[in-house]
Design a protein around this motif. Structure first.
Motif, PDB file in Angstrom:
ATOM      1  N   ASP A  17      -4.512   8.254   3.269  1.00 57.73           N
ATOM      2  CA  ASP A  17      -3.892   7.392   2.261  1.00 57.73           C
ATOM      3  C   ASP A  17      -3.817   8.171   0.934  1.00 57.73           C
ATOM      4  OD1 ASP A  17      -2.733   5.176   1.070  1.00 57.73           O
ATOM      5  OD2 ASP A  17      -4.639   4.165   0.681  1.00 57.73           O
ATOM      6  N   TYR A  51      -6.888   7.977  -1.417  1.00 53.68           N
ATOM      7  CA  TYR A  51      -7.570   6.689  -1.511  1.00 53.68           C
ATOM      8  C   TYR A  51      -8.454   6.469  -0.278  1.00 53.68           C
ATOM      9  CZ  TYR A  51      -5.195   5.524  -5.825  1.00 53.68           C
ATOM     10  OH  TYR A  51      -4.769   5.528  -7.130  1.00 53.68           O
ATOM     11  N   HIS A 109     -13.949   1.031  -0.019  1.00 50.92           N
ATOM     12  CA  HIS A 109     -13.950   1.626   1.321  1.00 50.92           C
ATOM     13  C   HIS A 109     -14.074   3.138   1.179  1.00 50.92           C
ATOM     14  CE1 HIS A 109      -9.821   0.927  -0.203  1.00 50.92           C
ATOM     15  NE2 HIS A 109      -9.701   2.222   0.045  1.00 50.92           N
ATOM     16  N   PHE A 151      -2.179  -2.981   5.328  1.00 46.84           N
ATOM     17  CA  PHE A 151      -1.262  -1.978   5.877  1.00 46.84           C
ATOM     18  C   PHE A 151      -0.735  -2.347   7.268  1.00 46.84           C
ATOM     19  CE2 PHE A 151      -3.121   1.660   3.058  1.00 46.84           C
ATOM     20  CZ  PHE A 151      -2.349   1.219   2.003  1.00 46.84           C
ATOM     21  N   GLN A 171      -9.898   3.680   6.872  1.00 49.08           N
ATOM     22  CA  GLN A 171     -10.515   3.321   5.583  1.00 49.08           C
ATOM     23  C   GLN A 171     -11.512   2.170   5.785  1.00 49.08           C
ATOM     24  OE1 GLN A 171      -6.488   2.920   3.831  1.00 49.08           O
ATOM     25  NE2 GLN A 171      -7.259   4.064   2.074  1.00 49.08           N
ATOM     26  N   ARG A 183     -10.891   3.888 -13.446  1.00 53.55           N
ATOM     27  CA  ARG A 183      -9.967   2.899 -12.889  1.00 53.55           C
ATOM     28  C   ARG A 183     -10.623   2.588 -11.544  1.00 53.55           C
ATOM     29  NH1 ARG A 183      -6.823   2.355  -7.957  1.00 53.55           N
ATOM     30  NH2 ARG A 183      -4.994   1.115  -8.427  1.00 53.55           N
ATOM     31  N   ASP A 214     -10.543   1.034  -8.039  1.00 49.73           N
ATOM     32  CA  ASP A 214      -9.601   0.611  -7.014  1.00 49.73           C
ATOM     33  C   ASP A 214     -10.060  -0.702  -6.374  1.00 49.73           C
ATOM     34  OD1 ASP A 214      -7.238   1.562  -5.457  1.00 49.73           O
ATOM     35  OD2 ASP A 214      -8.627   1.415  -3.771  1.00 49.73           O
ATOM     36  N   THR A 215      -9.117  -1.593  -6.138  1.00 46.27           N
ATOM     37  CA  THR A 215      -9.322  -2.838  -5.368  1.00 46.27           C
ATOM     38  C   THR A 215     -10.688  -3.486  -5.627  1.00 46.27           C
ATOM     39  OG1 THR A 215     -10.084  -1.555  -3.458  1.00 46.27           O
ATOM     40  CG2 THR A 215      -7.767  -2.127  -3.509  1.00 46.27           C
ATOM     41  N   GLU A 268      -8.937  -2.907 -10.826  1.00 49.23           N
ATOM     42  CA  GLU A 268      -7.668  -3.343 -10.223  1.00 49.23           C
ATOM     43  C   GLU A 268      -7.914  -4.621  -9.422  1.00 49.23           C
ATOM     44  OE1 GLU A 268      -4.285  -1.685  -7.093  1.00 49.23           O
ATOM     45  OE2 GLU A 268      -6.408  -1.484  -6.680  1.00 49.23           O
ATOM     46  N   HIS A 323       1.995   4.136  -8.725  1.00 49.64           N
ATOM     47  CA  HIS A 323       2.200   4.892  -7.487  1.00 49.64           C
ATOM     48  C   HIS A 323       2.323   3.996  -6.257  1.00 49.64           C
ATOM     49  CE1 HIS A 323      -1.916   3.749  -7.574  1.00 49.64           C
ATOM     50  NE2 HIS A 323      -2.090   4.168  -6.337  1.00 49.64           N
ATOM     51  N   ASP A 324       2.266   2.680  -6.447  1.00 48.47           N
ATOM     52  CA  ASP A 324       2.316   1.756  -5.304  1.00 48.47           C
ATOM     53  C   ASP A 324       3.591   0.932  -5.245  1.00 48.47           C
ATOM     54  OD1 ASP A 324      -0.206   2.398  -4.292  1.00 48.47           O
ATOM     55  OD2 ASP A 324      -1.226   0.924  -5.538  1.00 48.47           O
ATOM     56  N   ARG A 349       5.870   3.763  -0.325  1.00 47.11           N
ATOM     57  CA  ARG A 349       5.614   4.115  -1.717  1.00 47.11           C
ATOM     58  C   ARG A 349       6.020   5.542  -2.074  1.00 47.11           C
ATOM     59  NH1 ARG A 349      -0.532   2.344  -1.084  1.00 47.11           N
ATOM     60  NH2 ARG A 349      -0.184   3.628   0.748  1.00 47.11           N
ATOM     61  N   ARG A 354       6.677   8.344  -5.729  1.00 42.21           N
ATOM     62  CA  ARG A 354       5.661   9.404  -5.760  1.00 42.21           C
ATOM     63  C   ARG A 354       6.262  10.804  -5.719  1.00 42.21           C
ATOM     64  NH1 ARG A 354       1.163   6.908  -1.480  1.00 42.21           N
ATOM     65  NH2 ARG A 354       0.557   5.145  -2.814  1.00 42.21           N
TER      66      ARG A 354
HETATM   67  C1  BGC Z   1      -4.249   1.858  -4.430  1.00 41.58           C
HETATM   68  C2  BGC Z   1      -3.387   2.236  -3.281  1.00 41.58           C
HETATM   69  C3  BGC Z   1      -4.281   2.381  -2.067  1.00 41.58           C
HETATM   70  C4  BGC Z   1      -5.139   1.139  -1.853  1.00 41.58           C
HETATM   71  C5  BGC Z   1      -6.252   1.389  -0.912  1.00 41.58           C
HETATM   72  C6  BGC Z   1      -4.701   0.476  -3.997  1.00 41.58           C
HETATM   73  O1  BGC Z   1      -4.762  -0.476  -4.822  1.00 41.58           O
HETATM   74  O2  BGC Z   1      -3.577   1.808  -5.668  1.00 41.58           O
HETATM   75  O3  BGC Z   1      -2.629   3.378  -3.511  1.00 41.58           O
HETATM   76  O4  BGC Z   1      -3.488   2.580  -0.929  1.00 41.58           O
HETATM   77  O5  BGC Z   1      -5.713   0.694  -3.046  1.00 41.58           O
HETATM   78  O6  BGC Z   1      -7.226   2.194  -1.495  1.00 41.58           O
END
Ligand code: BGC
Length: 551
Positions: A74, A77, A117, A159, A182, A212, A214-215, A283, A346-347, A411, A415
């Protein structure tokens, strides 16, 4: 030093440590920013080479998408070593140099921590999956099958398909909210939390200025593994996942955003508070309760400093009624929440294409972003007015796009590599074969070309950012009186010394508006005909900004 000096000094120190409040953050997707070793993939040395360009934009900070060791399923990520740089991007030493040089240029550096993850190649998971009784056996989310052998519940992966993957060695399923590679870390286990906090400390000790995250609302899952309920058709909102993804059919009540998360966020904040001026940007991905969660996660000063919002990353355009609806909800659900807005990243499809904006509208949106209450993230290339690239199926890299193609192309289109030099075969990004194609249309808007034209989009972005810097009311002041007048959005921003009145026509029709009375001076505008001091005709994509000193 007298008392007044001390008070002033402490205010200034507080303001400096609050750089993130209303700060402008430039997002770098390292694979596609600048290649320094001609392998067709961007790297840390490439970023260092371009720091002057970034500093000249006038932004406060950079956020670099993950550059840690990863099998790149990914594209970073999926981390297999949280404490090292993937050789593709360089070395820890390269990162130290980047950090020092960014600091020397007055830029803060935020890195992207993917804690929810890991990669399935991470040694923790390699051990965890071997048996039900190894030392890491409950570091991930493992569950028995139902009696009929099917997964423990109905949770879905963003996904595609079930969120559960079978592991024959344990005769159990493991949870993955994203790719099967993941696996989700088990935050209910304190040892996992401690290990991840140690990771954060490792980077803080090196000198990063923030994360930042993530998730951030995916950290915990419901311990009882209850099924998510179906979401009524009319409540489905394709803001997190594309419309063709059945992920939108569920209300993700149990697979994410669990109450236990708050205590972990407080642990993380307590750690980052040990380091001066460190900022956490979480996020929050939730199509139903995003703003509510943002309020919960950023209220007070013991949780996240700010949350990254999806509201303006949606397909639906940023119209006056929609903007008003978002801010009204924010006010109602989370008065003291501190949002961080982005139009592109980037998403998602770049906003110039997603909202079909012409040049004037792109410029207007840039100014709007600099006027709204909250921090702001700009995504590399946005300052050039770049549109999405149509990447052909044979060149697709993103597993998400490959899974849902052709209805959703993934995406890769946002990118593709940054365009630096219009006349260069690979636009100055690399001399090798770029990992994603470089678009000829984008090359027309390369940095060198826009740099040479004072009226270009790039210079416009610089001016918009400078405007925000020049007016603290815009960066961190209060926001009030948000009003929708047909297609026009008006609001006020206010600091201790100044009030700023903002009006933007975000629609397709012209509209006359009455300007407020008083001793205002115009600080920014793009107007057609003004028909008198108190009335102004705002045509589509036009705006008017006026400031007044407080007595
Ligand atoms: C990131 C993605 C990523 C996902 C899983 C997201 O919010 O911005 O690019 O695929 O988290 O880590």
């Amino acid at each position: 030093m007298n008392v007044q000096n001390i008070v002033e000094l402490s205010k200034a120190t507080k303001a400096a440590s609050e750089w993130w409040r209303g700060g402008v953050i430039y997002q770098i997707y390292p694979r596609s920013f600048q290649d320094s070793n001609d392998d067709g993939i961007g790297d840390l040395k490439g970023i260092t080479q371009r720091l002057d360009y970034i500093a000249d934009l006038g932004v406060d900070a950079i956020w670099i998408s993950p550059f840690f060791k990863s099998p790149m399923k990914d594209f970073g990520y999926d981390v297999s070593d949280y404490r090292d740089v993937d050789p593709m991007f360089g070395s820890l030493e390269d990162f130290r140099v980047l950090l020092d040089q960014a600091h020397a240029k007055g830029l803060k550096v935020m890195i992207d921590l993917v804690l929810s993850h890991s990669s399935d190649q991470h040694p923790w998971f390699a051990e965890s999956r071997t048996s039900r009784d190894n030392p890491k056996c409950d570091w991930y989310v493992w569950a028995d099958p139902k009696p009929d052998g099917t997964p423990p519940n109905n949770w879905l992966s963003i996904f595609g398909g079930s969120a559960w993957q079978w592991e024959p060695r344990r005769l159990q399923y493991y949870l993955h909210n994203f790719l099967t590679s993941q696996p989700d870390l088990n935050f209910h286990n304190i040892a996992v939390q401690d290990a991840l906090l140690d990771v954060a400390r490792f980077w803080l000790e090196m000198g990063v200025d923030g994360f930042r995250l993530d998730t951030i609302n995916f950290y915990f899952h419901d311990k009882q593994l209850r099924d998510n309920p179906a979401l009524p058709m009319e409540e489905r909102n394709a803001s997190i996942a594309p419309a063709v993804n059945p992920y939108n059919h569920q209300d993700h009540l149990y697979s994410k955003s669990q109450p236990e998360n708050i205590a972990f966020l407080e642990r993380l904040r307590a750690l980052t508070d040990e380091y001066e001026s460190c900022a956490c940007l979480g996020e929050v991905g939730d199509a139903q309760r995003g703003l509510e969660i943002m309020g919960e996660y950023t209220s007070g000063d013991r949780r996240m400093h700010m949350c990254y919002a999806f509201e303006f990353l949606e397909k639906r355009p940023l119209t006056a009624p929609y903007a008003k609806q978002v801010f009204d909800q924010l006010e109602e659900k989370a008065g003291d929440a501190w949002p961080c807005w982005a139009f592109s990243n980037h998403d998602v499809q770049r906003h110039a294409s997603r909202w079909q904006l012409g040049d004037d509208a792109i410029r207007q949106h840039a100014v709007l972003m600099m006027c709204l209450r909250g921090s702001a993230c700009l995504y590399q290339g946005e300052e050039l007015g770049l549109h999405e690239v149509d990447v052909p199926f044979e060149r697709l890299q993103d597993p998400y796009g490959i899974e849902f193609w052709p209805e959703f192309k993934g995406r890769d289109g946002c990118r593709t590599p940054m365009v630096w030099v219009a006349q260069d075969e690979q636009s100055g990004f690399t001399t090798g074969e770029p990992w994603l194609p470089i678009s000829a249309a984008q090359a027309e808007q390369a940095v060198d070309r826009l740099e040479a034209d004072d009226q270009s989009m790039l210079h416009h972005y610089r001016r918009a950012i400078a405007l925000r810097r020049a007016h603290p009311a815009l960066a961190s002041g209060a926001q009030s009186d948000m009003t929708q007048i047909g297609p026009v959005l008006t609001f006020r921003r206010e600091s201790a010394s100044e009030t700023v009145f903002c009006a933007f026509n975000l629609g397709a029709d012209s509209k006359q508006i009455h300007l407020p009375k008083g001793d205002w001076r115009i600080i920014g505008r793009d107007l057609g005909g003004a028909d008198g001091a108190e009335n102004v005709m705002l045509h589509p994509a036009q705006f008017c900004l006026m400031a007044m000193d407080k007595g």
